[in-house]
Design an enzyme around this catalytic site. Structure first.
Site, PDB file in Angstrom:
ATOM      1  N   LYS A 179       0.832  -1.184  -0.074  1.00 17.03           N
ATOM      2  CA  LYS A 179       0.011  -0.055  -0.012  1.00 17.03           C
ATOM      3  C   LYS A 179       0.756   1.191  -0.104  1.00 17.03           C
ATOM      4  CE  LYS A 179       0.996   1.008   4.518  1.00 17.03           C
ATOM      5  NZ  LYS A 179       1.590   2.147   4.805  1.00 17.03           N
ATOM      6  N   ASP A 239      -2.044  -2.335  10.276  1.00 14.92           N
ATOM      7  CA  ASP A 239      -2.256  -2.265   8.725  1.00 14.92           C
ATOM      8  C   ASP A 239      -2.723  -3.729   8.038  1.00 14.92           C
ATOM      9  OD1 ASP A 239      -1.192   0.101   8.744  1.00 14.92           O
ATOM     10  OD2 ASP A 239       0.690  -0.136   7.950  1.00 14.92           O
TER      11      ASP A 239
END
Length: 313
Positions: free
Chosen positions: A17, A145
């Site tokens: 990401k 995350d």
């Protein structure tokens, strides 16, 4: 649900990401910071394959040097496998192989992607039948995350980053990532941020206890407009990351001179993400950065989160 048979592995894939925005609140009494982040999953993946085994083991392959990574219970992927086993009441072991393409300690959530892919791979291997909500709960136990690596797409993360809300995003965005040759410790970058704020307490605006995401950024994503999005990219961890690794400022300057709409340090760094106008511009930017002897990779976003792949995928 796919299960392993005749020695074939279950193959799952999860994306790295970039953080389009990362606002960091003041450090709390528990030592953690409240954050407001906008994550976008990009087409740079971790591939996890799992086989039935009597024990739990882990090995690595791929272009990333993983020689320093632990392969025991200190590794987040091993912990992910054990969580699925506990949740499913499975006593069997698993052999895990991770083909790594996302940099280690690069601010792109590679370890989180390993964990998310391992969750869905082991769920399929053992035919556990865990719901998406159950997998999300396990992901949240592993790190802030991991739930996003499980979900993918574009999302706002609040709290410690794991309170996710999907963001409506039109079209596809083209990024060029400059991958690090070294690493930055996330705790060290946060400590430097706290120290910077303490040093300049009288000069800086008061830090929001609970930061938020600007409406302008969300409007840019809804419009699918990279030029508008470029104007809203921001990261509170960029300045402390540059303080710890001053070469990052040179990379940012080089990319913007080479035609990027904008560049920023992703997460705690040291990966630098450059937003391009379109695919052709991204190709030109990648060529220019590669010519400067930087490890530049072109990716698109947003992409799906962790999922089981076909056996030949």
């Amino acid at each position: 649900m796919m299960t392993a048979s005749q020695g074939l592995p279950v193959h799952a894939r999860a994306p790295g990401k970039v953080n389009l925005y990362l606002g960091v609140g003041a450090v709390g009494e528990d030592g953690y910071h409240s954050v407001a982040s906008v994550y976008q999953a990009v087409s740079l993946y971790e591939d996890v394959r799992v086989w039935p085994s009597d024990t739990v083991s882990l090995s690595f392959s791929g272009p990333i040097d993983c020689s320093a990574l632990p392969t025991d219970d200190r590794n987040i992927a091993v912990r992910a496998a054990r969580l699925v086993a506990d949740a499913a009441g499975v006593s069997a072991g698993v052999r895990i192989e991770i083909e790594k393409s996302v940099p280690i300690a690069g601010g792109m959530g590679g370890g989180s992607a390993d964990a998310a892919a391992t969750l869905v791979a082991c769920d399929a291997l053992w035919n556990a039948g865990l719901t998406r909500d159950q997998l999300h709960e396990l992901a949240a136990e592993l790190g802030a995350d991991v739930p996003f690596a499980l979900a993918g797409g574009t999302a706002i993360g609040l709290g410690r980053g794991d309170e996710l809300s999907p963001v409506l995003t039109q079209g596809r965005f083209e990024w060029v990532l400059v991958l690090p040759r070294g690493e930055l410790s996330t705790p060290a970058v946060y400590r430097e941020l706290d120290a910077h704020r303490l040093r300049h307490a009288g000069d800086l605006p008061e830090v929001d206890e609970h930061p938020s995401v600007s409406t302008e950024l969300l409007q840019a994503l809804r419009a699918g407009d990279p030029s508008l999005l470029a104007e809203t990219l921001a990261n509170d961890l960029q300045a402390p990351a540059i303080h710890l690794s001053d070469a990052l400022s040179d990379v940012l300057e080089l990319g913007e001179r080479a035609g990027a709409l904008a560049g920023l340090v992703s997460g705690s760094g040291p990966t630098v993400a450059f937003l391009a106008e379109d695919r052709e511009s991204a190709i030109d930017l990648q060529i220019a950065l590669s010519a400067a002897m930087l490890r530049a990779v072109r990716v698109s976003a947003p992409v799906h989160g962790a999922r089981v792949m076909p056996l030949d995928g």
